[in-house]
Design a protein around this motif. Structure first.
Motif, short mmCIF file in Angstrom:
data_model
loop_
_atom_site.label_atom_id
_atom_site.label_comp_id
_atom_site.label_asym_id
_atom_site.label_seq_id
_atom_site.Cartn_x
_atom_site.Cartn_y
_atom_site.Cartn_z
N PHE A 197 0.87 -1.27 -0.20
CA PHE A 197 -0.08 0.11 -0.05
C PHE A 197 0.73 1.45 -0.05
CE2 PHE A 197 -3.71 -2.67 0.54
CZ PHE A 197 -4.73 -1.91 0.47
N LEU A 198 1.71 1.06 0.83
CA LEU A 198 2.93 2.33 0.82
C LEU A 198 3.53 2.51 -0.50
CD1 LEU A 198 4.17 4.69 2.49
CD2 LEU A 198 5.89 2.98 3.19
N THR A 199 3.76 1.72 -1.28
CA THR A 199 4.23 1.92 -2.61
C THR A 199 3.49 2.49 -3.54
OG1 THR A 199 5.94 0.01 -2.39
CG2 THR A 199 5.47 0.64 -4.65
N ARG A 200 2.11 2.07 -3.42
CA ARG A 200 1.16 2.67 -4.10
C ARG A 200 0.58 4.28 -4.01
NH1 ARG A 200 -4.69 0.12 -4.49
NH2 ARG A 200 -5.03 1.07 -2.28
N LEU A 201 0.87 4.30 -2.61
CA LEU A 201 0.53 5.78 -1.87
C LEU A 201 1.55 6.69 -2.37
CD1 LEU A 201 -1.17 7.34 -0.03
CD2 LEU A 201 0.34 6.75 1.80
N GLY A 203 3.51 6.47 -5.04
CA GLY A 203 3.33 6.62 -6.51
C GLY A 203 2.30 7.71 -7.04
N GLU A 204 1.14 7.82 -5.99
CA GLU A 204 0.24 8.77 -6.08
C GLU A 204 0.40 9.99 -5.59
OE1 GLU A 204 -3.06 6.64 -4.39
OE2 GLU A 204 -3.33 5.39 -5.97
N ARG A 205 0.95 10.03 -4.14
CA ARG A 205 1.12 11.47 -3.69
C ARG A 205 2.44 12.07 -3.88
NH1 ARG A 205 0.43 11.31 2.95
NH2 ARG A 205 -1.98 10.62 2.13
N TYR A 206 3.65 11.56 -4.16
CA TYR A 206 4.74 12.14 -4.21
C TYR A 206 5.43 12.30 -5.85
CZ TYR A 206 4.27 11.14 0.60
OH TYR A 206 3.88 10.75 1.96
N ARG A 207 4.49 11.90 -6.71
CA ARG A 207 5.04 11.92 -8.24
C ARG A 207 5.33 13.24 -8.36
NH1 ARG A 207 0.49 10.40 -10.30
NH2 ARG A 207 0.98 8.45 -10.49
N GLY A 208 6.56 13.43 -8.83
CA GLY A 208 7.22 14.61 -9.31
C GLY A 208 7.96 15.36 -7.94
N ALA A 209 7.82 14.83 -6.92
CA ALA A 209 8.46 15.55 -5.84
C ALA A 209 9.83 15.02 -5.68
CB ALA A 209 7.65 15.12 -4.55
N GLN A 313 -3.46 -1.87 9.35
CA GLN A 313 -3.55 -2.90 8.59
C GLN A 313 -2.60 -2.70 7.30
OE1 GLN A 313 -7.48 -4.71 8.47
NE2 GLN A 313 -8.08 -3.84 10.31
N ASP A 314 -2.52 -1.56 6.98
CA ASP A 314 -1.55 -1.22 5.99
C ASP A 314 -1.22 0.36 5.83
OD1 ASP A 314 -3.60 0.49 4.53
OD2 ASP A 314 -4.73 -1.47 3.87
N ALA A 315 -0.65 1.02 4.92
CA ALA A 315 -0.16 2.36 4.88
C ALA A 315 -1.33 3.23 5.06
CB ALA A 315 0.52 2.64 3.77
N VAL A 316 -2.50 2.77 5.11
CA VAL A 316 -3.81 3.85 4.96
C VAL A 316 -4.88 3.35 6.01
CG1 VAL A 316 -5.90 4.61 3.63
CG2 VAL A 316 -3.34 4.28 2.51
N HIS A 317 -5.09 2.08 6.08
CA HIS A 317 -6.11 1.65 6.97
C HIS A 317 -5.89 1.13 8.33
CE1 HIS A 317 -7.37 0.99 2.66
NE2 HIS A 317 -8.70 1.35 3.17
N HIS A 318 -6.67 1.77 9.24
CA HIS A 318 -6.18 1.43 10.79
C HIS A 318 -7.21 0.43 11.02
CE1 HIS A 318 -9.59 3.77 12.19
NE2 HIS A 318 -8.83 4.84 11.34
N ASP A 319 -7.20 -0.33 12.21
CA ASP A 319 -7.93 -1.33 12.83
C ASP A 319 -9.08 -0.58 13.65
OD1 ASP A 319 -6.67 -0.86 15.01
OD2 ASP A 319 -6.26 -3.04 15.69
N VAL A 320 -9.99 -1.63 13.95
CA VAL A 320 -11.14 -1.18 14.95
C VAL A 320 -10.61 -0.58 16.23
CG1 VAL A 320 -11.76 -3.23 15.61
CG2 VAL A 320 -13.65 -1.64 15.28
N ARG A 378 14.10 3.54 1.45
CA ARG A 378 15.01 2.91 0.65
C ARG A 378 14.31 1.62 -0.34
NH1 ARG A 378 18.86 -0.28 3.94
NH2 ARG A 378 17.04 -1.80 3.90
N ASP A 379 13.69 0.77 0.56
CA ASP A 379 13.15 -0.15 -0.21
C ASP A 379 11.93 -0.09 -1.20
OD1 ASP A 379 14.71 -1.66 1.57
OD2 ASP A 379 13.17 -2.29 2.87
N ILE A 380 11.33 1.33 -0.98
CA ILE A 380 10.07 1.50 -1.99
C ILE A 380 10.70 2.50 -2.97
CG2 ILE A 380 8.51 0.85 -0.50
CD1 ILE A 380 7.84 3.54 0.00
N ASP A 381 11.88 2.97 -3.01
CA ASP A 381 12.43 3.79 -3.79
C ASP A 381 11.65 5.42 -3.84
OD1 ASP A 381 14.00 4.90 -5.64
OD2 ASP A 381 13.02 4.00 -7.64
#
Length: 385
Positions: A197-201, A203-209, A313-320, A378-381
């Protein structure tokens, strides 16, 4: 020939009736939830695919008085039966958030509910940023197009019914009867899910930064973003105020590592400027409260690398569990953990100052956050200089 046509028509009618009857009893999308048979349909496994079609009809039938609105973050993380939210069980409740539902579905869902159910209380999740007006006829066409007859007679529903029956051995629904969705609890590798999820995030949030870890944040309190579009939020607030709805707005929290990426890529200052603008608008409405869970405290900051995340539960969703703590705060439950803070123009500077203190503590030498963030970057570039 006529006899053949008549027999064929009867056979088709019988088959169609059987399909409708099976779909009605199995009820794979939880439209009725009035028949529960062990081994047949006790566990609803197919709701997610048809959620946006069926949920509006479910709340029309249930007539809930307290509702949750927002994206999948609220759908997964907020339990509508929470005692504070449900007024100790005195209010009928439903989680009317949507998978894949951004601001458009949040606003349109709220407007639909305001016109359809006796809403007395609402919790609405927000992502800081533009919250503009929305054409709800285009955003949620499923409401106008919905037909019970078409649903019960459709091949899609029949396939979902058969799938529901096959999956009963798993012993798990995708949603509770009150609308909260389950997600990720049985993931074999929570760290791998977080990284995905973090890799996808990123790509969406920091493109060009261009990002640089270890940046400092300004000490001055944030100034409201003058360019933010909050006309849609204004509409929601006006609707709630005119209908006497007890409204709690909350800003979606994020893991400490994601907050550090926001700092590194120059996004966190804008986030706080957007929060300041939202705070000023909400303060004009007596029935509305705005809550922030921007924090590096122990309930929010959780080690990911080499650990087994529990709250995230991932880089976006928290648990109950975190969601319940947030609701404790929002509704003043005795012994609330103090995860968040209610934002007003007066409290915002102190909330920001406390955020900086917590961040400094989390990044102090000997702590795990700085190393966790470096390894993930480092791992997700992460784009960096």
């Amino acid at each position: 020939m006529r006899r053949y046509v008549l027999v064929l028509a009867v056979v088709v009618a019988v088959l169609l009736a059987a399909v409708v009857a099976l779909n009605r009893v199995v009820d794979p999308f939880g439209l009725y939830n009035d028949v529960s048979i062990q081994g047949l349909n006790r566990y609803k496994t197919e709701i997610s695919e048809y959620e946006r079609h069926v949920q509006p009809q479910v709340i029309r039938r249930l007539q809930p008085e307290a509702l949750v609105f927002g994206s999948s973050v609220a759908k997964i993380g907020l339990e509508p039966t929470h005692p504070g939210f449900a007024d100790q069980g005195r209010l009928r409740v439903y989680n009317f958030a949507f998978y894949g539902g951004g601001w458009g579905r949040t606003l349109c869902g709220f407007e639909y509910a305001a016109q359809t159910v006796p809403m007395k209380r609402a919790v609405v999740g927000l992502l800081p940023g533009d919250l503009p007006p929305v054409d709800c006829a285009k955003e949620m066409p499923e409401i106008a197009e919905f037909s019970v007859a078409k649903l019960l007679a459709s091949r899609t529903t029949l396939e979902a019914s058969l799938s529901t029956i096959r999956k009963q051995k798993k012993g798990r629904s995708t949603h509770t009867p009150e609308g909260r969705a389950f997600f990720g609890d049985d993931a074999p590798d929570h760290e791998a899910v977080f990284r995905k999820f973090l890799t996808r995030l990123v790509g969406e949030r920091y493109r060009g930064a261009t990002c640089s870890l270890g940046r400092d944040l300004p000490f001055e309190p944030p100034v409201a973003n003058p360019k933010i579009d909050l006309r849609g939020l204004h509409t929601l607030l006006e609707t709630a105020e005119s209908r006497g709805v007890d409204l709690r707005l909350y800003l979606y929290p994020q893991p400490a590592q994601v907050a550090e990426f926001d700092v590194a890529c120059g996004k966190l200052e804008k986030r706080w400027a957007d929060i300041a603008a939202i705070t000023e608008l909400v303060a004009r409405y007596p029935r509305a409260q705005l809550w922030s869970f921007e924090s590096y405290g122990p309930m929010i900051a959780e080690r990911i690398v080499g650990g087994r995340p529990q709250r995230w539960q991932d880089a976006v969703h928290h648990d109950v569990v975190l969601g319940n703590a947030m609701l404790d705060d929002m509704f003043g439950v005795a012994g609330a953990p103090g995860v968040g803070v209610r934002l007003t123009p007066d409290s915002l500077p102190q909330a920001y100052a406390q955020f900086l203190v917590r961040r400094a503590e989390a990044l102090a030498p000997g702590g795990w956050l700085a190393e966790d963030t470096r390894r993930l970057a480092r791992d997700i570039d992460l784009p960096a200089r």
